[in-house]
Design a protein around this motif. Structure first.
Motif, short mmCIF file in Angstrom:
data_model
loop_
_atom_site.label_atom_id
_atom_site.label_comp_id
_atom_site.label_asym_id
_atom_site.label_seq_id
_atom_site.Cartn_x
_atom_site.Cartn_y
_atom_site.Cartn_z
N LEU A 215 42.81 55.71 43.52
CA LEU A 215 43.79 55.21 44.60
C LEU A 215 44.88 54.11 44.01
N GLY A 216 44.69 54.14 42.63
CA GLY A 216 45.62 53.12 42.17
C GLY A 216 45.55 51.42 42.52
N LEU A 217 44.13 51.18 42.58
CA LEU A 217 43.77 49.85 43.01
C LEU A 217 43.14 49.10 41.85
N THR A 218 43.15 47.98 41.81
CA THR A 218 42.43 47.18 40.99
C THR A 218 40.87 47.53 41.24
N ALA A 219 40.17 47.45 40.07
CA ALA A 219 38.48 47.61 40.19
C ALA A 219 38.02 46.64 40.96
N GLY A 220 37.02 47.11 41.94
CA GLY A 220 36.11 46.19 42.85
C GLY A 220 36.65 45.78 44.11
N PHE A 221 35.67 45.19 44.78
CA PHE A 221 36.01 44.83 46.03
C PHE A 221 36.31 43.18 45.95
N SER A 222 37.18 42.65 46.79
CA SER A 222 37.16 41.25 46.87
C SER A 222 37.13 40.81 48.13
N PRO A 223 36.23 39.51 48.24
CA PRO A 223 36.00 38.93 49.22
C PRO A 223 37.33 38.46 50.08
N GLU A 224 38.32 38.16 49.41
CA GLU A 224 39.50 37.53 50.24
C GLU A 224 40.38 38.69 50.65
N ARG A 225 40.29 39.92 50.14
CA ARG A 225 40.82 41.19 50.53
C ARG A 225 40.37 42.04 51.42
#
Length: 268
Positions: A215-225
């Motif tokens: 998906l062309g995203l930074t790896a991982g999930f972010s609690p802020e985002r």
């Protein structure tokens, strides 16, 4: 002196008419029923659905996520077919014009109210766990609250990707949210038992980072985002929930909104 006539107890169920039935495969089907004028629900909630008992037996009901959005005139559902199942062995035979029982009180935690604010909403489901996303992704509030919505659907075989045309084409023509869906929604299917461009379980693609790379995203999930909803197999929900916790996301509820939610009514 005559005794007063017994007072009839109100039924705990609505008796609704089947509007249409669609059989996707030998094991999957969808159907829609009429909606009572006074029936209100939040997109993502579930309700009890069933059929009258045979030979005087009590009705058999099961929890079903409502697949239609909260503004729709009809109520849509997405179901598996279990050959020996007490309910679905009969439910899969329904036709337009038949009567289906529906509980009067919708409920559930797969609702926007159970999440705090964020930038990106992930709707992760396996099998018929796709149903609540069909509701949430057609709700205008979803697109107002989140800049991006990612629908992840994992199935065993390619033919099990019911609603694939809806996600890739039909939702873009929706008169209410079509423009928003074209700009903000991403559909990400995965298949576990056949060759496919995105093969494997969604949890494996999260752990490998392939989901984010694709998906062309930074790896991982972010609690802020990131905010996440989970629905489907118990194994996926448990594993995905543990993964989200490692990224610092906290489970939410209607009473205390959080970073991710799951539907415990289907988990045991």
């Amino acid at each position: 002196m005559t005794s007063p006539a017994p007072v009839a107890r109100p039924s705990p169920f609505h008796e609704q008419t089947v509007l249409w039935v669609r059989h996707w495969t030998d094991s999957l089907f969808s159907f829609a029923i009429t909606r009572p004028d006074d029936f209100r629900f939040r997109s993502g909630e579930f309700v009890m659905i069933g059929l009258p008992g045979e030979g005087g037996a009590k009705p058999i009901l099961r929890a079903y996520s409502i697949a239609s959005p909260n503004w729709a005139d009809e109520l849509e559902f997405y179901s598996i077919k279990v050959p020996d199942g007490p309910l679905t062995s009969r439910l899969q035979e329904i036709q337009a014009g038949d009567t289906v029982l529906m509980g009067k009180k919708p409920t559930g935690t797969l609702v926007l109210d159970a999440l705090t604010g964020g930038e990106r909403l992930w709707l992760i489901g396996t099998g018929t766990g796709l149903a609540p996303w069909l509701s949430v992704a057609r709700d205008p509030d979803t697109y107002q609250r989140f800049r991006h919505i990612v629908v992840c659907h994992t199935v065993r075989n390619v033919e099990d990707l019911a609603y694939r045309d809806f996600w890739t084409r039909e939702i873009h023509e929706d008169p209410l949210i079509g423009d928003e869906a074209r700009a903000q929604l991403i559909y990400y299917p995965t298949v576990t038992r056949e060759p496919f461009e995105t093969a494997g379980r969604i949890t494996d693609r999260i752990k490998s980072g392939d989901l984010f790379t694709d998906l062309g995203l930074t790896a991982g999930f972010s609690p802020e985002r990131d905010r996440v909803m989970l629905c489907g197999s118990m194994a996926m929900i448990k594993e995905a929930g543990e993964l989200l916790e490692t990224y610092g996301l906290k489970e939410g509820s209607n009473a205390e909104p959080g970073d991710y939610v799951l539907e415990r009514a289907f988990v045991g």
